[in-house]
Design an enzyme around this catalytic site. Structure first.
Site, PDB file in Angstrom:
ATOM      1  CG  ASP A  86      31.730  12.168  -8.955  1.00 54.76           C
ATOM      2  OD1 ASP A  86      32.416  12.653  -9.872  1.00 54.76           O
ATOM      3  OD2 ASP A  86      31.603  12.706  -7.842  1.00 54.76           O
ATOM      4  CE  LYS A  88      35.161  14.796  -8.957  1.00 53.59           C
ATOM      5  NZ  LYS A  88      34.463  13.812  -8.118  1.00 53.59           N
ATOM      6  CG  ASP A  91      42.747   8.741 -20.291  1.00 58.77           C
ATOM      7  OD1 ASP A  91      43.526   8.944 -21.248  1.00 58.77           O
ATOM      8  OD2 ASP A  91      43.016   7.994 -19.346  1.00 58.77           O
ATOM      9  CB  ILE A  92      43.086  10.113 -25.182  1.00 59.96           C
ATOM     10  CG1 ILE A  92      43.147   8.596 -24.927  1.00 59.96           C
ATOM     11  CG2 ILE A  92      44.398  10.790 -24.850  1.00 59.96           C
ATOM     12  CD1 ILE A  92      44.033   7.849 -25.901  1.00 59.96           C
ATOM     13  N   PRO A 209      27.673  20.205  -5.282  1.00 56.89           N
ATOM     14  CG  PRO A 209      29.741  19.238  -5.860  1.00 56.89           C
ATOM     15  CD  PRO A 209      28.723  20.260  -6.323  1.00 56.89           C
ATOM     16  N   GLY A 212      26.740  20.901   3.610  1.00 61.11           N
ATOM     17  CA  GLY A 212      26.852  20.188   4.894  1.00 61.11           C
ATOM     18  C   GLY A 212      28.287  19.876   5.243  1.00 61.11           C
ATOM     19  N   GLY A 216      29.112  24.022   2.813  1.00 62.56           N
ATOM     20  CA  GLY A 216      28.230  24.817   1.941  1.00 62.56           C
ATOM     21  C   GLY A 216      26.790  24.836   2.438  1.00 62.56           C
ATOM     22  N   GLY A 232      26.147  14.064   0.292  1.00 63.01           N
ATOM     23  CA  GLY A 232      26.643  12.744   0.664  1.00 63.01           C
ATOM     24  C   GLY A 232      26.650  12.530   2.160  1.00 63.01           C
TER      25      GLY A 232
HETATM   26  P1  XMP Z   1      29.807  15.132   0.612  1.00 64.21           P
HETATM   27  O1  XMP Z   1      29.950  13.991   1.572  1.00 64.21           O
HETATM   28  O2  XMP Z   1      30.883  16.146   0.734  1.00 64.21           O
HETATM   29  O3  XMP Z   1      29.972  14.388  -0.815  1.00 64.21           O
HETATM   30  O4  XMP Z   1      28.430  15.723   0.615  1.00 64.21           O
HETATM   31  C1  XMP Z   1      30.089  15.069  -2.035  1.00 64.21           C
HETATM   32  C2  XMP Z   1      30.252  14.085  -3.127  1.00 64.21           C
HETATM   33  O5  XMP Z   1      30.445  14.780  -4.336  1.00 64.21           O
HETATM   34  C3  XMP Z   1      31.801  14.619  -4.754  1.00 64.21           C
HETATM   35  N1  XMP Z   1      32.259  15.965  -4.990  1.00 64.21           N
HETATM   36  C4  XMP Z   1      32.370  16.470  -6.173  1.00 64.21           C
HETATM   37  N2  XMP Z   1      32.118  15.902  -7.332  1.00 64.21           N
HETATM   38  N3  XMP Z   1      32.710  17.939  -8.331  1.00 64.21           N
HETATM   39  C5  XMP Z   1      32.294  16.639  -8.419  1.00 64.21           C
HETATM   40  O6  XMP Z   1      32.065  16.137  -9.518  1.00 64.21           O
HETATM   41  C6  XMP Z   1      33.001  18.563  -7.187  1.00 64.21           C
HETATM   42  O7  XMP Z   1      33.349  19.731  -7.128  1.00 64.21           O
HETATM   43  C7  XMP Z   1      32.815  17.767  -6.065  1.00 64.21           C
HETATM   44  N4  XMP Z   1      32.948  18.034  -4.773  1.00 64.21           N
HETATM   45  C8  XMP Z   1      32.592  16.889  -4.144  1.00 64.21           C
HETATM   46  C9  XMP Z   1      32.565  13.948  -3.654  1.00 64.21           C
HETATM   47  O8  XMP Z   1      33.598  13.110  -4.173  1.00 64.21           O
HETATM   48  C10 XMP Z   1      31.462  13.156  -3.018  1.00 64.21           C
HETATM   49  O9  XMP Z   1      31.178  11.983  -3.768  1.00 64.21           O
END
Ligand code: XMP
Length: 255
Positions: A86, A88, A91-92, A209, A212, A216, A232
């Site tokens: 993850d 995210k 960047d260039i 994601p 819980g 969601g 998570g």
């Molecule tokens: P939880 O503890 O909230 O963890 O179940 C969620 C995990 O996913 C990441 N997260 C996201 N990652 N887009 C992503 O790429 C999203 O919209 C997003 N929302 C949550 C968060 O950092 C954690 O690792």
């Protein structure tokens, strides 16, 4: 084989659409052995109920990519699962390519990136380096947190058509055009999952994601069109992670 088919096969075999976000809370960086033991223990308990593990800065920052994470990724693979970073990526192109090269050298199977950077000299290099190696690129399409409305939810003039459209639907179309391996859409906004799924069809699976801990619902996300759920804290911080993962698995399992 493309990442999206690899994960589909594992999901079918394990009857699971769960991606474990192996995020551990902050702790003293001098106790990295303890962090590794905790991550190993959770993986050992929940691996039968999941299809992949998503790793974030929670572990990469304290453990280091080649000092601690690589061994964890190897362990994830020995359990027959895939590893998603993850990152995210945002960047260039040249920087993105180097970021991806490091994560793939450590064994990751896919990487999450931000579509706001655009294609030329941005995402192109990331997709090229990834798809050349059978690795996946999963694009943020509507994030799970409330503030996502300010960026992913804004109305924009589509540069291709001149029409006023929601940003997330432009990104959904780009997911298809770029041949993304997945789109991240928060479980906190099932109506957005539904709208994005209508654009993606079966081409690009949705990873959701926000189940819980962020409020969601797993069932609502799946009903709206999510293929995979990223979970998570609800599992990792549970008194009994195996039991909690098994409950999620049972509730959402692929039949
Ligand atoms: P939880 O503890 O909230 O963890 O179940 C969620 C995990 O996913 C990441 N997260 C996201 N990652 N887009 C992503 O790429 C999203 O919209 C997003 N929302 C949550 C968060 O950092 C954690 O690792």
């Amino acid at each position: 084989m493309q990442f999206k088919f690899k994960i589909q096969e594992i999901a079918k075999a394990n009857k699971s659409r769960l991606v474990l976000a192996l995020d551990l809370p902050f702790q003293n960086p001098n106790s990295s052995q303890e962090l590794i033991s905790k991550a190993d223990a959770i993986l050992e308990q929940v691996y039968p109920y999941i299809c992949a593990v998503k790793i974030n800065n929670h572990l990469v920052l304290p453990l280091g990519l080649f000092d601690g994470i690589k061994a964890l990724v190897d362990k994830i693979h020995t359990k027959g699962l895939l590893a998603i970073m993850d990152a995210k990526v945002n960047d260039i192109g040249n920087t993105n390519q180097i970021i991806a090269d490091y994560y793939y050298t450590a064994g990751f199977d896919a990487i999450i990136a931000n579509p706001f950077i655009g294609w030329e000299d941005g995402l192109r290099q990331l997709f090229e380096v990834s798809h050349r190696q059978g690795k996946g690129v999963i694009l943020l399409t509507y994030m799970s947190h409330k503030g996502a409305v300010e960026g992913y939810g804004q109305t924009v003039i589509d540069s291709a058509t001149g029409a006023s459209v929601p940003q997330y639907l432009v990104f959904a179309q780009k997911n298809v055009a770029y041949k993304a391996d997945g789109a991240v859409v928060g479980a906190t906004i099932p109506e957005k999952i539904k709208a994005i799924h209508q654009v993606l069809g079966e081409e690009v699976p949705i990873y959701s994601p926000g189940v819980g801990a962020q409020g969601g619902s797993a069932e609502a996300a799946i009903k709206a069109g999510a293929s995979y759920l990223i979970v998570g804290r609800e599992i990792v911080s549970a008194e009994n992670p195996a039991e909690t993962a098994r409950k999620f698995w049972d509730l959402t399992k692929l039949v």
